[in-house]
Structure formats: structure tokens, C-alpha cells
Motif scaffolding. Sequence first.
Motif, PDB file in Angstrom:
ATOM      1  N   GLY A 283      67.575  19.515   8.714  1.00 34.39           N
ATOM      2  CA  GLY A 283      67.973  20.912   8.744  1.00 34.39           C
ATOM      3  C   GLY A 283      66.868  21.891   9.066  1.00 34.39           C
ATOM      4  N   LEU A 284      65.733  21.412   9.544  1.00 31.27           N
ATOM      5  CA  LEU A 284      64.624  22.305   9.894  1.00 31.27           C
ATOM      6  C   LEU A 284      64.749  22.828  11.319  1.00 31.27           C
ATOM      7  CD1 LEU A 284      61.733  20.184   8.345  1.00 31.27           C
ATOM      8  CD2 LEU A 284      62.851  22.173   7.325  1.00 31.27           C
ATOM      9  N   LEU A 285      65.309  22.028  12.197  1.00 33.09           N
ATOM     10  CA  LEU A 285      65.503  22.410  13.594  1.00 33.09           C
ATOM     11  C   LEU A 285      66.964  22.776  13.795  1.00 33.09           C
ATOM     12  CD1 LEU A 285      64.635  22.602  16.581  1.00 33.09           C
ATOM     13  CD2 LEU A 285      64.991  20.116  16.749  1.00 33.09           C
ATOM     14  N   LYS A 286      67.201  23.994  14.271  1.00 26.45           N
ATOM     15  CA  LYS A 286      68.568  24.457  14.474  1.00 26.45           C
ATOM     16  C   LYS A 286      69.204  23.720  15.651  1.00 26.45           C
ATOM     17  CE  LYS A 286      67.546  29.101  12.720  1.00 26.45           C
ATOM     18  NZ  LYS A 286      67.509  30.538  13.050  1.00 26.45           N
ATOM     19  N   PRO A 287      70.431  23.267  15.466  1.00 19.64           N
ATOM     20  CA  PRO A 287      71.096  22.506  16.541  1.00 19.64           C
ATOM     21  C   PRO A 287      71.138  23.257  17.865  1.00 19.64           C
ATOM     22  CG  PRO A 287      72.324  22.301  14.502  1.00 19.64           C
ATOM     23  CD  PRO A 287      71.268  23.338  14.252  1.00 19.64           C
ATOM     24  N   GLU A 288      71.319  24.564  17.819  1.00 17.47           N
ATOM     25  CA  GLU A 288      71.415  25.330  19.070  1.00 17.47           C
ATOM     26  C   GLU A 288      70.088  25.366  19.828  1.00 17.47           C
ATOM     27  OE1 GLU A 288      71.115  28.399  15.661  1.00 17.47           O
ATOM     28  OE2 GLU A 288      72.029  26.443  16.059  1.00 17.47           O
ATOM     29  N   LEU A 289      68.972  25.152  19.103  1.00 18.88           N
ATOM     30  CA  LEU A 289      67.658  25.107  19.752  1.00 18.88           C
ATOM     31  C   LEU A 289      67.272  23.687  20.155  1.00 18.88           C
ATOM     32  CD1 LEU A 289      65.638  27.524  17.418  1.00 18.88           C
ATOM     33  CD2 LEU A 289      66.712  28.045  19.613  1.00 18.88           C
ATOM     34  N   ALA A 290      67.871  22.727  19.497  1.00 21.51           N
ATOM     35  CA  ALA A 290      67.509  21.335  19.757  1.00 21.51           C
ATOM     36  C   ALA A 290      67.889  20.908  21.167  1.00 21.51           C
ATOM     37  CB  ALA A 290      68.189  20.424  18.734  1.00 21.51           C
ATOM     38  N   GLU A 291      69.008  21.430  21.706  1.00 20.96           N
ATOM     39  CA  GLU A 291      69.467  20.985  23.026  1.00 20.96           C
ATOM     40  C   GLU A 291      68.437  21.297  24.104  1.00 20.96           C
ATOM     41  OE1 GLU A 291      73.340  21.437  26.020  1.00 20.96           O
ATOM     42  OE2 GLU A 291      73.330  22.406  24.038  1.00 20.96           O
ATOM     43  N   ASP A 292      67.928  22.541  24.105  1.00 21.39           N
ATOM     44  CA  ASP A 292      66.920  22.906  25.105  1.00 21.39           C
ATOM     45  C   ASP A 292      65.637  22.102  24.912  1.00 21.39           C
ATOM     46  OD1 ASP A 292      68.598  24.707  26.283  1.00 21.39           O
ATOM     47  OD2 ASP A 292      67.745  26.472  25.271  1.00 21.39           O
ATOM     48  N   LEU A 293      65.250  21.923  23.662  1.00 18.93           N
ATOM     49  CA  LEU A 293      64.021  21.184  23.374  1.00 18.93           C
ATOM     50  C   LEU A 293      64.125  19.742  23.862  1.00 18.93           C
ATOM     51  CD1 LEU A 293      61.257  20.935  21.926  1.00 18.93           C
ATOM     52  CD2 LEU A 293      62.535  20.298  19.877  1.00 18.93           C
ATOM     53  N   LEU A 294      65.230  19.080  23.551  1.00 17.70           N
ATOM     54  CA  LEU A 294      65.403  17.693  23.964  1.00 17.70           C
ATOM     55  C   LEU A 294      65.504  17.586  25.481  1.00 17.70           C
ATOM     56  CD1 LEU A 294      67.862  16.481  21.181  1.00 17.70           C
ATOM     57  CD2 LEU A 294      65.416  15.981  21.392  1.00 17.70           C
ATOM     58  N   GLY A 295      66.033  18.630  26.123  1.00 14.15           N
ATOM     59  CA  GLY A 295      66.068  18.652  27.585  1.00 14.15           C
ATOM     60  C   GLY A 295      64.672  18.694  28.177  1.00 14.15           C
ATOM     61  N   VAL A 296      63.796  19.503  27.579  1.00 11.20           N
ATOM     62  CA  VAL A 296      62.406  19.566  28.032  1.00 11.20           C
ATOM     63  C   VAL A 296      61.729  18.215  27.879  1.00 11.20           C
ATOM     64  CG1 VAL A 296      60.127  20.506  27.462  1.00 11.20           C
ATOM     65  CG2 VAL A 296      62.094  22.036  27.659  1.00 11.20           C
ATOM     66  N   LEU A 297      61.960  17.566  26.751  1.00 10.70           N
ATOM     67  CA  LEU A 297      61.332  16.269  26.504  1.00 10.70           C
ATOM     68  C   LEU A 297      61.849  15.218  27.475  1.00 10.70           C
ATOM     69  CD1 LEU A 297      61.329  16.254  22.589  1.00 10.70           C
ATOM     70  CD2 LEU A 297      59.447  16.802  24.131  1.00 10.70           C
ATOM     71  N   ALA A 298      63.148  15.269  27.780  1.00 10.18           N
ATOM     72  CA  ALA A 298      63.720  14.324  28.738  1.00 10.18           C
ATOM     73  C   ALA A 298      63.154  14.571  30.133  1.00 10.18           C
ATOM     74  CB  ALA A 298      65.236  14.437  28.744  1.00 10.18           C
ATOM     75  N   ASP A 299      63.041  15.856  30.527  1.00 13.30           N
ATOM     76  CA  ASP A 299      62.480  16.178  31.848  1.00 13.30           C
ATOM     77  C   ASP A 299      61.026  15.732  31.930  1.00 13.30           C
ATOM     78  OD1 ASP A 299      64.872  17.273  32.592  1.00 13.30           O
ATOM     79  OD2 ASP A 299      64.262  19.356  32.205  1.00 13.30           O
ATOM     80  N   GLY A 300      60.290  15.918  30.834  1.00 15.33           N
ATOM     81  CA  GLY A 300      58.885  15.513  30.828  1.00 15.33           C
ATOM     82  C   GLY A 300      58.721  14.021  30.984  1.00 15.33           C
ATOM     83  N   ALA A 301      59.618  13.266  30.378  1.00 12.12           N
ATOM     84  CA  ALA A 301      59.543  11.802  30.469  1.00 12.12           C
ATOM     85  C   ALA A 301      59.917  11.330  31.857  1.00 12.12           C
ATOM     86  CB  ALA A 301      60.457  11.163  29.433  1.00 12.12           C
ATOM     87  N   ALA A 302      60.749  12.109  32.590  1.00 11.79           N
ATOM     88  CA  ALA A 302      61.208  11.678  33.902  1.00 11.79           C
ATOM     89  C   ALA A 302      60.149  11.880  34.986  1.00 11.79           C
ATOM     90  CB  ALA A 302      62.481  12.437  34.280  1.00 11.79           C
ATOM     91  N   LEU A 303      59.185  12.764  34.732  1.00 11.68           N
ATOM     92  CA  LEU A 303      58.161  13.034  35.735  1.00 11.68           C
ATOM     93  C   LEU A 303      57.134  11.932  35.767  1.00 11.68           C
ATOM     94  CD1 LEU A 303      57.579  16.848  35.152  1.00 11.68           C
ATOM     95  CD2 LEU A 303      58.673  15.780  37.131  1.00 11.68           C
ATOM     96  N   PRO A 304      56.549  11.622  36.905  1.00 11.56           N
ATOM     97  CA  PRO A 304      55.510  10.585  36.980  1.00 11.56           C
ATOM     98  C   PRO A 304      54.220  11.073  36.334  1.00 11.56           C
ATOM     99  CG  PRO A 304      55.731  11.663  39.111  1.00 11.56           C
ATOM    100  CD  PRO A 304      56.846  12.200  38.235  1.00 11.56           C
ATOM    101  N   ASP A 305      53.473  10.170  35.735  1.00 12.74           N
ATOM    102  CA  ASP A 305      52.192  10.528  35.131  1.00 12.74           C
ATOM    103  C   ASP A 305      51.091  10.388  36.168  1.00 12.74           C
ATOM    104  OD1 ASP A 305      53.074  11.110  32.567  1.00 12.74           O
ATOM    105  OD2 ASP A 305      53.178   8.979  32.040  1.00 12.74           O
ATOM    106  N   ASP A 306      51.141  11.264  37.168  1.00 13.40           N
ATOM    107  CA  ASP A 306      50.153  11.185  38.256  1.00 13.40           C
ATOM    108  C   ASP A 306      49.196  12.337  38.250  1.00 13.40           C
ATOM    109  OD1 ASP A 306      51.795  13.247  38.932  1.00 13.40           O
ATOM    110  OD2 ASP A 306      52.387  12.463  40.901  1.00 13.40           O
ATOM    111  N   GLY A 307      49.198  13.125  37.154  1.00 13.95           N
ATOM    112  CA  GLY A 307      48.281  14.246  37.059  1.00 13.95           C
ATOM    113  C   GLY A 307      48.839  15.529  37.631  1.00 13.95           C
ATOM    114  N   SER A 308      50.027  15.491  38.253  1.00 13.00           N
ATOM    115  CA  SER A 308      50.604  16.708  38.808  1.00 13.00           C
ATOM    116  C   SER A 308      51.410  17.426  37.750  1.00 13.00           C
ATOM    117  CB  SER A 308      51.528  16.351  39.993  1.00 13.00           C
ATOM    118  OG  SER A 308      52.683  15.686  39.516  1.00 13.00           O
ATOM    119  N   ASP A 309      51.773  18.686  38.051  1.00 11.96           N
ATOM    120  CA  ASP A 309      52.601  19.472  37.120  1.00 11.96           C
ATOM    121  C   ASP A 309      53.860  19.940  37.841  1.00 11.96           C
ATOM    122  OD1 ASP A 309      51.319  21.203  38.775  1.00 11.96           O
ATOM    123  OD2 ASP A 309      50.947  22.741  37.247  1.00 11.96           O
ATOM    124  N   ARG A 310      54.393  19.058  38.660  1.00 10.17           N
ATOM    125  CA  ARG A 310      55.585  19.429  39.426  1.00 10.17           C
ATOM    126  C   ARG A 310      56.739  19.788  38.506  1.00 10.17           C
ATOM    127  NH1 ARG A 310      56.663  14.465  43.039  1.00 10.17           N
ATOM    128  NH2 ARG A 310      55.839  13.370  41.253  1.00 10.17           N
TER     129      ARG A 310
END
Length: 310
Positions: A283-310
Motif C-alpha cells: 500500500g505504499l505505491l498508489k496503483p494509479e502511479l504504478a502503471e506508468d512506473l512499470l511501463g518505464v521499467l519495461a521500456d528500459g528493459a527493452a532497450l539494448p545496453d549499448d551505452g545509448s539513451d535512445r
Amino acid sequence: MSTFQQPEPKDRPARLTVGVVGAGRVGPALAASLQLAGHRPVAVSGVSDASVRRAARMLPDVPLVTPAEVMERADLVLLTVPDDALPGLVEGLAETGAVRPGQLLVHTSGRYGTRVLDPVLRAGALPLALHPAMTFTGTPVDVQRLAGCSFGVTAPDELRLAAEALVIEMGGEPEWIAEESRPLYHAALALGANHLVTLVAESMELLRAAGVEAPDRMLGPLLGAALDNALRSGDAALTGPVARGDAGTVAAHVAELRRHAPQTVPGYLAMARATADRALAHGLLKPELAEDLLGVLADGAALPDDGSDR
């Protein structure tokens, strides 16, 4: 403050001769601690130059001999070798007939209980698993740090008093771990202690890259407070941008890490996801904020670790 009483004289092991097979960081410290309790180290084995130096520093005047001679001289033998080497060592001792009836064989592996010592039971050995839940430096300071240290203890019922007495004599507190729970117990300790070192080292490197001259001084109070809060309050101590649901801040973190230290991105994302899950569940993280946060984490995992910030 210790919750354990010193064992009654009738429950204490008799003063024992102590041997160490494997002069790594743990064995000499435990032998030195047992020496302070009145036991007598009589032999130690070690192969590497570092082991020889460590044994000489921690156990001066104790002869460095072969493992077979350690077994011959000692009533209590500390088998302090790496986890993966322990089964082979035990089997070798059994095959060579090095074990005497009534000899206490104590290993310090967190992974194993007493079952790993089964090969020497036919020779009459008395098996104990005493794992100190502490990191060791290989220096005399380790003996002092044993005061109040918890030991993960597994022992046959008839040896529980002896196991408890030995741990308390070393200044520790026994925690009884069932044989089948040893791997989980050890994984829990590794998850906390070993990964903590990696996280702190990476944090210090990043602070240096950001221009902080004394990252250890900056992190000391912060990490000390975080650890104290976590031990006291568990998940209620969660704080920071992930627990708050600050998706924009987390996205900025990922971009900067990808630019300056791409090797840290997978670890950051994994820990952020775990933190988000725990914060959401408590109950520390509000569900309405969790969706955007988890989206950022998913997008970050999808990017290649090649040193770019695309």
C-alpha cells in the motif's frame, strides 16, 4: 544483548584440542575464538601463501601441517573449505581412515547441514554444522565481531547441547536450521549480504563519476539509516522514487545509467521492479502511479545496453 545463557558446566564440551582444515578467512578466526574460551588449537592446514600468512597471524605458534596430521592431533576439527570442496574433502577423509571415533567434525558451510558428513559417521565422527552469519576479513578483528553473531546450526538431537555450547563460547547465538532448509537459509543470507556489497560498490563508483570526492562519507549515514530502518520496519521503510511512483525520475535514472554505466542498468531495473512490487503490495505505491512506473521499467528493459539513451 544476547538472549542466551552460558551453558551449565555439565553441558559444556570438555576442553578440546582444535584443528583447522582450510586456513581461509573463517577457520583461523573460529579457532582463535575457541582458544579464548579455553580450548587449545594444535594444528592447521593451508596451501596458499595467503593461508599460511593468515594462520601465522591468527594462530601464532600453532604448527602448519597436512590435513591428515590435523585429523590425527585434534579432538575437534573445523572443516573450513569452500562449499563446493566440502563433499570431496569429507569423502577423502572417510576413504583414508583419518577420522577417529568420538571426533567432532564441524563444517562452517551455510549451504550444507550435517548430511554432507554422512561418509565419516561410520568411523564414529560426531557431525556439526555451525555457520557464522558474518563476513570475514581474515584479520583479528573477526574474533571481536563474533560477539553477538548468529550461527546457523544443524546438529543431531544428541549433539544439540554441545553445538549450542560451542557457539556460545565463541560469543555467538545459535539459530537452529533444519537440514532441508539449509539451502534456502544460505540463499537468504547471500541475497542480503553479498548483493549489498555489489550495490554499495556500484553506488560509490557512480558517485565518483558524478564528482563526489568522498562517496563513502556520503553513503555511510544514508545506508546506515536505511539498513536500520529496514531491519526495524521491513517494507514500511521503503522510500525513494520507485516507492513514490515517480516514473519521470526513474526514467531519468535509467537514461543516465545507460549513458554513463550501462552495466548497472539490468541490476537497477531488476531491483526497481522488485521494489515496486513490494511497495504496491504494502500500500505504499498508489496503483494509479504504478502503471506508468512499470511501463518505464519495461521500456528500459527493452532497450539494448549499448551505452545509448535512445
